[in-house]
Scaffold this motif. Structure first.
Motif, short mmCIF file in Angstrom:
data_model
loop_
_atom_site.label_atom_id
_atom_site.label_comp_id
_atom_site.label_asym_id
_atom_site.label_seq_id
_atom_site.Cartn_x
_atom_site.Cartn_y
_atom_site.Cartn_z
N LEU A 60 30.16 78.47 19.47
CA LEU A 60 28.73 78.38 18.99
C LEU A 60 28.49 77.10 20.77
CD1 LEU A 60 27.00 77.88 16.67
CD2 LEU A 60 27.98 75.77 16.44
N ASP A 61 27.37 77.44 21.21
CA ASP A 61 27.39 76.80 22.02
C ASP A 61 26.25 75.55 21.86
OD1 ASP A 61 24.28 77.22 22.29
OD2 ASP A 61 24.74 79.17 24.32
N ASP A 62 25.79 74.86 22.90
CA ASP A 62 24.93 73.22 22.84
C ASP A 62 23.89 73.56 22.07
OD1 ASP A 62 27.42 72.58 24.19
OD2 ASP A 62 25.83 71.83 26.13
N TYR A 63 23.45 75.25 22.30
CA TYR A 63 22.03 75.43 21.89
C TYR A 63 21.91 76.26 20.82
CZ TYR A 63 22.11 74.58 26.84
OH TYR A 63 22.42 74.37 28.40
N GLY A 64 23.07 76.13 19.96
CA GLY A 64 23.07 76.87 18.40
C GLY A 64 23.33 77.94 18.62
N TYR A 65 23.36 78.86 19.95
CA TYR A 65 24.27 79.70 19.80
C TYR A 65 24.99 80.04 19.73
CZ TYR A 65 19.02 81.18 21.66
OH TYR A 65 17.73 81.69 21.74
N LEU A 66 25.35 81.54 19.10
CA LEU A 66 26.89 81.86 18.55
C LEU A 66 27.22 83.13 19.19
CD1 LEU A 66 28.86 80.67 16.21
CD2 LEU A 66 28.12 83.01 14.85
N THR A 67 28.21 83.03 19.87
CA THR A 67 28.69 84.42 20.59
C THR A 67 30.20 84.52 20.12
OG1 THR A 67 27.74 83.66 22.20
CG2 THR A 67 29.96 85.34 22.08
#
Lengths: 156, 779
Positions: free
Chosen positions: B468-475
């Motif tokens: 979960l990245d700093d911008y709220g996108y999930l890989t």
């Protein structure tokens, strides 16, 4: 031989061998890889493109024969600026895509057929839609959703 | 398990990468071009059985544009295949029409194909052996020199054998009022993936690493197999899967062209690509097992099944693929599809000079199901019983532990049968009088298949890494593979459901063995089940991190946060998910929102007698299929297909329905039109013109009625579903045709030719009967 043609709205002049197939011109020379090589013998329809309004198998068509003509490939239906064409939208919406290898051909066949029907003011029956896609093989979907998508193109 | 209300799961969701696939942007193996890439071509044997006297590659080597030529003499490799009985390039002898003798890498495909023709091979042609029953005879030659049949199975040409039994067979035979013994013959059919087989190999001579762009369904097993073949360390091999244009089991084995491509790259020092033509695809890709099944079944006077006795001879072809293990699945169907007090199963895969068979969606089950469901109809007819009733009283149910040790914690077999019988109007159609040129009939077929993976390999698990990245996108980095079946869409749906992250903020990475965690591969209808459970495990870990940070930030004590629309909620408290992720990263504890999880299904290995609960759960299904037969032309028209399947719980309705329709289409092709015609080991119909797939106009409507049994082992109660819809289709169609015509068919496909022949034989029999009747009246 030198040929001049339009592809996806762009005019092109090319020097080609007389034996060059249209599919090879599209995929190998012009690097438009969305047109798929499924059988190279005109049976599966994966390589369907539109020439002057007609859906044809690009594997059975010599490149020199496009001289003076206008070709549309799958890449011509959507671009960086334009959204997906209705046939493409419907294909996603109705779940007509699984592996997707037949999809370009299915969409190009549907586009040519629906353009013709719409121009003539006809809404085809489901059987007519099925018949229009008879030359396109698919191994994943069982066709039902592809036919659903092709029929939905006529919805307002 | 109770049904939990869900927001996304159970609602039709568009395919995650649908836009790439409808716009021509998706990159398949055929679309890959690397700098300096060469094109490979393979010389195959002219004869299916011969000695190779000599191979002369000198002309090909000097042909303008050729960069390298290899034969068996140039390479140091191990045999490949499930039984390691398959040399990558052949020397000494060739054993089937696929056999690879030499390979060329050249500047372009045209040059490579021409160069292949310049290689001179001298053969001493031998007769070959194309019938497995002939191959079993004492005086038959040994087909495969690496086969261990003589030591292991008492016959040099047996590649693999399975024996299974449970119950008191003789006692149950004695109890039987009716015993039916029939022999079934199943054809060789092929996957016919729309994209032909392809591979691009790039060996880097500086670091000794090999990168393969491959359409394999099992990248981690493939990595190991390639490594074994080439005598390399597996971790030096990176497998990247481009978009895959159809799998259906054909890409479970690694085939010779794949290490050959790697060898060409190793030798030339450049990337090499091999693409099959459609003709090559027909000749070279593996097939479904052709086999002869002798099935004896019994029932008592009430129609309760008593026993099954099965003898199967499979044509293994010249080498042994994973396909030789299809009896794992077949014996389950014989032992456990219905309640059967006693079952004895023997299967032998026999080496012949035919092409080797592989794995194919359904994995032996369509063959087994065809034989069982036909025998059931015959027993019902003999007992004067209703064909629905006999199946219902023998159907399995929740709580059953079968003779083979399968534990049915949930079981939708009876509701599925009842549903298709009711919805199709079975009772009415089956009994209506059959008159006129066009005869209508209806048939039933049921099936059992694994629904929660299959513990055959040492691990049946799947790993997941979440970021979960700093911008709220999930890989989501998953070990599992997408081959068009829609599993990555299901994974994204699970993430939306659990974490409230919208679809356009979710990425699924699943194509690179250097990046993704281990998974056993796409097969056994396992991906949504195993990868879904793995993802749920990873999400639980991620939530633990997020919950504790959110509680800390808002200074409250709770672990019960709800996730919705990119936010976390607890009562009147709310906080943005991306803010929590950033606080974990930039504030103490200075960690990333990254977790990993490995899921191993709770199934168990079978013991030496093939007993054990091999899957996390089991899928059940029934189909009722209505056909119309033209008695003048022999053509069979499938009018409608009713499918009811225990899927545990529906995850993505539109994707699931697509699996049903696709499975039915392939099953109907198996029943009616598809057959590879071999004469003395050579394929006579290697094209779509000669090998008939169904088209849009052949396809009947498919009415689908999911049965939801909420099995606690599966994600949200779901079960694997992908193979099931193909499995009972041929059986149901065969029963329907028989209902229409009053004639039985014991082999597939049921072509117009077979129908007309059967009708004319029936007519002759009737004539004879009349003659006998007349004679007996007169005398």
């Amino acid at each position: 031989m030198k040929i001049a043609f339009k592809i996806n709205g762009k005019s092109i002049t090319k020097e080609v061998r007389p034996s060059l197939l249209l599919i090879d011109l599209i995929r190998d020379v012009l690097k438009l890889k969305g047109t798929k090589p499924g059988c190279l013998e005109g049976e599966c329809g994966a390589c369907t493109v539109i020439i002057d309004g007609y859906a044809i198998n690009s594997c059975l068509y010599l490149a020199i024969n496009v001289n003076g003509k206008e070709i549309t490939t799958i890449e011509g239906l959507s671009g960086t600026k334009s959204p997906l064409h209705k046939t493409q939208e419907k294909m996603i919406e109705h779940g007509g895509v699984q592996c997707g290898f037949c999809t370009s051909g299915m969409i190009m066949t549907t586009k040519a057929f629906s353009d013709k029907c719409i121009a003539e003011g006809i809404t085809p029956t489901r059987d007519e839609v099925k018949k229009s896609l008879e030359g396109n093989l698919c191994r994943c979907t069982g066709y039902v959703k592809i036919i659903d998508a092709a029929e939905a193109v006529y919805e307002n | 398990m109770m049904k939990k209300e869900l927001k996304v799961i159970g609602k039709s969701t568009k395919k995650l990468d649908g836009k790439a696939r409808v716009s021509g942007q998706a990159v398949y193996g055929h679309d890959i071009e690397l700098p300096n890439m060469l094109h490979g071509s393979i010389l195959r044997t002219k004869y299916p059985c011969a000695e190779i006297i000599s191979i002369d590659t000198s002309k090909a080597e000097v042909f303008e544009g050729v960069e390298c030529v290899i034969t068996a003499n140039d390479i140091d490799v191990n045999n490949i295949s499930y039984k390691r009985d398959h040399p990558i390039l052949k020397k000494g002898t060739v054993n089937c029409n696929r056999d690879e003798i030499a390979a060329v890498a050249a500047r372009n495909k045209e040059i490579a194909d021409k160069a292949i023709q310049l290689i001179e091979v001298k053969y001493k042609v031998k007769d070959g052996i194309y019938d497995p029953f002939e191959a079993l005879k004492d005086d038959a030659p040994r087909v495969n020199e690496f086969g261990k049949g003589a030591e292991k199975f008492g016959n040099k040409n047996i590649a693999e054998s399975f024996h299974y039994e449970h119950g008191d067979l003789e006692g149950q035979k004695a109890k039987s009022k009716v015993i039916i013994k029939k022999s079934y013959e199943l054809p060789r059919v092929t996957h016919a993936c729309m994209a032909t087989s392809n591979i691009t190999a790039d060996f880097n001579q500086l670091d000794g690493r090999l990168t393969l762009w491959s359409s394999t369904q099992v990248p981690f097993l493939y990595q190991r197999d390639i490594a074994h073949a080439l005598k390399m360390a597996p971790s030096l091999i990176r497998v990247i899967q481009p978009i895959i244009g159809g799998g259906f089991g054909s890409k479970l084995d690694m085939h010779p062209f794949e290490p050959i491509c790697a060898l060409l790259s190793i030798k030339s020092g450049k990337p090499v690509q091999i693409l099959f033509s459609r003709e090559e695809e027909f000749i070279l890709s593996p097939t479904r097992q052709p086999m002869v099944i002798e099935l004896t079944t019994g029932a008592d006077e009430n129609g309760k099944f008593t026993f099954r006795e099965v003898e199967i001879i499979k044509d293994n072809g010249a080498y042994t693929s994973w396909g030789a293990t299809t009896p794992f699945v077949m014996m389950q169907t014989y032992s456990s599809l219905y309640q059967v007090p006693a079952c004895k199963f023997d299967s032998h895969a026999i080496y012949t000079n035919n092409p080797f068979a592989g794995s194919f969606r359904g994995y032996g089950n369509p063959q087994a199901t065809f034989s069982i469901e036909t025998n059931i109809d015959l027993m019902a007819e003999e007992l004067g019983m209703d064909k629905g009733e006999i199946r219902l009283i023998n159907a399995n149910y929740k709580g059953e532990i079968t003779g083979q040790g399968l534990i049915y914690k949930t079981c939708g077999a009876i509701p599925a049968l009842e549903t298709v019988i009711r919805k199709s109007g079975f009772d009415q159609i089956v009994n209506e009088p059959k008159t006129g040129r066009y005869l209508r009939g209806i048939g039933l077929g049921s099936m059992l298949h694994v629904g929660g993976g299959a513990k055959i390999y040492r691990s049946d698990g799947c790993g997941t890494i979440l970021k979960l990245d700093d911008y709220g996108y999930l890989t989501i980095v998953t070990g599992s593979n997408e081959i068009g079946q829609g599993s990555e869409t299901v994974l994204a749906m699970i993430a939306i459901e659990e974490l409230g992250i919208p679809m356009d903020k979710i990425k699924v990475i699943n194509t690179d063995t250097d990046v993704k965690p281990w998974d056993v591969g796409v097969h056994a209808s396992r991906t949504s089940f195993v990868a879904g459970n793995s993802l749920l495990g990873a999400i639980k870990l991620l939530k633990e991190k997020l919950n504790s940070k959110a509680s800390e930030l808002l200074d409250i004590e709770t672990e019960n946060w709800d996730y919705m629309d990119g936010k976390m909620y607890f009562g009147e408290f709310e906080i943005n998910l991306d803010k929590v992720a950033r606080e974990i990263h930039f504030g103490p504890p200075h960690e990333l929102c990254t977790v990993s999880y490995f899921y191993e299904p709770p199934s168990s290995f079978q013991d030496k007698e093939y007993k054990g609960d091999v899957s996390g759960n089991y899928a059940f299904a029934s189909q009722a299929i209505e056909v119309e037969v033209d008695t003048v032309t022999g053509n069979i028209n499938v009018l409608s297909v009713h499918v009811s399947q225990d899927v545990g719980r529906v995850l993505n309705p539109i994707g699931l329905q697509g699996q049903m329709e696709g499975g039915v289409a392939t099953g109907a092709g198996y029943a009616l039109t598809e057959e590879m015609i071999y004469e003395k080991g050579m394929l006579k119909n290697p094209s779509f013109h000669g090998y008939k797939l169904l088209t849009t106009t052949d396809m009947p409507p498919v009415h689908f009625y999911p049965i939801e049994t909420y099995d606690e082992a599966g994600p949200y109660g779901s079960k694997g579903a992908g193979e099931a819809p193909l499995i009972p289709t041929a059986a149901a169609i065969a029963n329907a045709v028989s209902n229409a015509l009053g004639v039985r068919f014991y082999s597939l496909p049921i072509t117009a030719e077979k129908v007309l022949k059967a009708l004319s034989e029936k007519k002759n029999e009737l004539k004879l009967e009349r003659v006998y009747f007349k004679m007996s009246v007169e005398t």
